[in-house]
Design a protein around this motif. Structure first.
Motif, PDB file in Angstrom:
ATOM      1  N   ALA A  99       1.794  -9.680  -0.246  1.00 24.67           N
ATOM      2  CA  ALA A  99       0.477  -9.673  -0.892  1.00 24.67           C
ATOM      3  C   ALA A  99       0.206  -8.341  -1.574  1.00 24.67           C
ATOM      4  CB  ALA A  99      -0.614  -9.978   0.131  1.00 24.67           C
ATOM      5  N   VAL A 100       0.497  -7.241  -0.890  1.00 26.32           N
ATOM      6  CA  VAL A 100       0.253  -5.913  -1.465  1.00 26.32           C
ATOM      7  C   VAL A 100       1.157  -5.694  -2.674  1.00 26.32           C
ATOM      8  CG1 VAL A 100       0.487  -3.433  -1.055  1.00 26.32           C
ATOM      9  CG2 VAL A 100      -0.638  -4.887   0.647  1.00 26.32           C
ATOM     10  N   ARG A 101       2.418  -6.099  -2.558  1.00 25.74           N
ATOM     11  CA  ARG A 101       3.335  -5.912  -3.682  1.00 25.74           C
ATOM     12  C   ARG A 101       2.847  -6.672  -4.919  1.00 25.74           C
ATOM     13  NH1 ARG A 101       7.703  -7.013  -1.237  1.00 25.74           N
ATOM     14  NH2 ARG A 101       8.462  -4.886  -0.948  1.00 25.74           N
ATOM     15  N   ILE A 189      -4.334   2.688   1.073  1.00 23.53           N
ATOM     16  CA  ILE A 189      -5.295   2.790  -0.024  1.00 23.53           C
ATOM     17  C   ILE A 189      -4.840   3.821  -1.059  1.00 23.53           C
ATOM     18  CG2 ILE A 189      -7.674   3.412  -0.616  1.00 23.53           C
ATOM     19  CD1 ILE A 189      -8.423   2.380   2.244  1.00 23.53           C
ATOM     20  N   ARG A 190      -4.337   4.960  -0.579  1.00 21.39           N
ATOM     21  CA  ARG A 190      -3.870   6.016  -1.492  1.00 21.39           C
ATOM     22  C   ARG A 190      -2.721   5.515  -2.367  1.00 21.39           C
ATOM     23  NH1 ARG A 190       0.371   9.101  -0.897  1.00 21.39           N
ATOM     24  NH2 ARG A 190       0.565   8.620   1.340  1.00 21.39           N
ATOM     25  N   ASP A 196       1.735   2.629  -6.568  1.00 20.20           N
ATOM     26  CA  ASP A 196       3.076   2.627  -5.958  1.00 20.20           C
ATOM     27  C   ASP A 196       3.222   1.376  -5.098  1.00 20.20           C
ATOM     28  OD1 ASP A 196       5.465   3.094  -4.646  1.00 20.20           O
ATOM     29  OD2 ASP A 196       5.053   5.228  -4.300  1.00 20.20           O
ATOM     30  N   LYS A 197       3.585   0.270  -5.729  1.00 17.80           N
ATOM     31  CA  LYS A 197       3.582  -1.006  -5.023  1.00 17.80           C
ATOM     32  C   LYS A 197       4.633  -1.089  -3.922  1.00 17.80           C
ATOM     33  CE  LYS A 197       6.446  -3.566  -8.357  1.00 17.80           C
ATOM     34  NZ  LYS A 197       6.470  -4.752  -9.258  1.00 17.80           N
ATOM     35  N   GLU A 198       5.782  -0.466  -4.105  1.00 21.45           N
ATOM     36  CA  GLU A 198       6.834  -0.566  -3.090  1.00 21.45           C
ATOM     37  C   GLU A 198       6.455   0.194  -1.818  1.00 21.45           C
ATOM     38  OE1 GLU A 198       9.272  -2.607  -3.124  1.00 21.45           O
ATOM     39  OE2 GLU A 198       8.735  -3.281  -5.139  1.00 21.45           O
ATOM     40  N   GLN A 199       5.960   1.408  -1.981  1.00 20.75           N
ATOM     41  CA  GLN A 199       5.564   2.183  -0.807  1.00 20.75           C
ATOM     42  C   GLN A 199       4.316   1.594  -0.156  1.00 20.75           C
ATOM     43  OE1 GLN A 199       7.076   4.724   0.868  1.00 20.75           O
ATOM     44  NE2 GLN A 199       8.789   4.170  -0.469  1.00 20.75           N
ATOM     45  N   PHE A 205       3.405  -3.531   5.610  1.00 24.66           N
ATOM     46  CA  PHE A 205       4.326  -4.175   6.550  1.00 24.66           C
ATOM     47  C   PHE A 205       4.347  -3.428   7.879  1.00 24.66           C
ATOM     48  CE2 PHE A 205       8.513  -4.521   8.525  1.00 24.66           C
ATOM     49  CZ  PHE A 205       8.672  -5.898   8.607  1.00 24.66           C
ATOM     50  N   ASP A 206       4.439  -2.099   7.799  1.00 25.87           N
ATOM     51  CA  ASP A 206       4.518  -1.275   8.998  1.00 25.87           C
ATOM     52  C   ASP A 206       3.245  -1.378   9.834  1.00 25.87           C
ATOM     53  OD1 ASP A 206       5.891   0.817  10.603  1.00 25.87           O
ATOM     54  OD2 ASP A 206       4.188   2.034   9.985  1.00 25.87           O
TER      55      ASP A 206
END
Length: 216
Positions: A99-101, A189-190, A196-199, A205-206
Motif C-alpha cells: 500500500a505504501v509503495r 511519514i518523513r 522515497d517509496k522503497e524505504q 513492513f517493519d
C-alpha cells in the motif's frame, strides 16, 4: 395502504457487514472473550437482528480465525494462537508494504498532515496508557496510504487478517513496546514526504512485522 412501487430495497449486504463488524470488534476488544461460546440466537437478540446475518458473520469470523466452529456442536471465540497471529501479521505487513509503495507519489500535503496529526494522537495515547485511543490513531495513520493506494484486493485481505493482528497489538500498546512504533511512524511519514517509496515501504513492513506474536 398500497405498497409503494418505487421504495428503495434495504441493502442486505450493509446489515450483514454491520453485524460482522460489530461481532469482530467485540472479539478484538475483548468484550467477547477467548473460549466464550457464541449462540446465534443470543447474538441476534443482542444486536436486534435475525439469526441469518449472525450465522453469516460467524462463518466469516471462522474464516478469519477469530472463532472456532464445530458443526452441530458449538462456536467459540478462538484463543490468541501464536501461529495464527504470526501468519496474519506477515500477511498484514506485506499488504501495508504494498500500500505504501503504491501510495507514495500520490500522497498530498493534506494526507501527510493527517498522518502527522494521527501520530500526535497516537503519542498522547501511548503516554496516557489509553490503548483504545492508540489503536484508533494507529488505524487512521496506516489507513491513509491504504486509502490512497485504492487497491480493492489489498483492502479485502487487510479486512480479513487485521482483526487477528489487532488482538496481539493490544499487548504491544499496553506496554512500553508501543513506544517503538512512534519512531517508526516518524520515519514512515518523513520518507513518504520525501517521496522515497522503497524505504517508506520497508519501514511500513517493519512496523507490522516486528509485532510480537506472543505476550512475551
Amino acid at each position: 395502504m398500497p405498497i409503494p412501487q418505487n421504495a428503495p430495497a434495504i441493502d442486505r449486504r450493509l446489515l450483514r457487514d454491520d453485524v460482522y463488524h460489530r461481532l469482530r470488534d467485540a472479539i478484538v476488544d475483548g468484550s467477547l472473550a477467548p473460549g466464550e461460546q457464541l449462540r446465534d440466537g443470543e447474538l441476534a437478540a443482542w444486536l436486534g437482528v435475525s439469526r441469518t446475518p449472525v450465522r453469516e458473520a460467524l462463518l466469516r469470523l471462522a474464516e478469519a480465525g477469530l472463532v472456532v466452529a464445530q458443526p452441530g456442536r458449538s462456536t467459540t471465540v478462538s484463543s490468541l494462537n501464536v501461529r495464527d497471529v504470526r501468519e496474519a501479521r506477515d500477511v498484514v505487513a506485506a499488504m501495508h508494504e504494498l500500500a505504501v509503495r503504491e501510495a507514495v507519489g500520490s500522497l498530498t500535503e493534506a494526507h501527510l498532515d493527517a498522518m502527522r496529526e494521527a501520530n500526535r494522537r497516537f503519542r498522547a495515547a501511548i503516554e496516557q496508557g489509553d490503548v483504545e485511543a492508540a489503536l484508533r490513531a494507529d488505524d487512521e495513520l496506516h489507513g491513509i496510504p491504504v486509502a490512497v493506494a485504492a487497491n480493492r484486493a489489498l483492502t479485502s485481505v487487510l479486512d480479513q487478517f487485521t482483526p487477528v493482528v489487532r488482538r496481539a497489538e493490544r499487548l504491544r500498546f499496553s506496554s512500553l513496546g508501543g513506544r517503538a512504533s512512534l519512531a517508526r511512524h516518524d520515519d514512515l511519514i518523513r520518507l513518504c514526504a520525501a517521496g522515497d517509496k522503497e524505504q517508506a515501504a520497508a519501514v511500513s513492513f517493519d512496523t507490522w512485522r516486528t509485532l510480537p506474536a506472543t505476550e512475551e
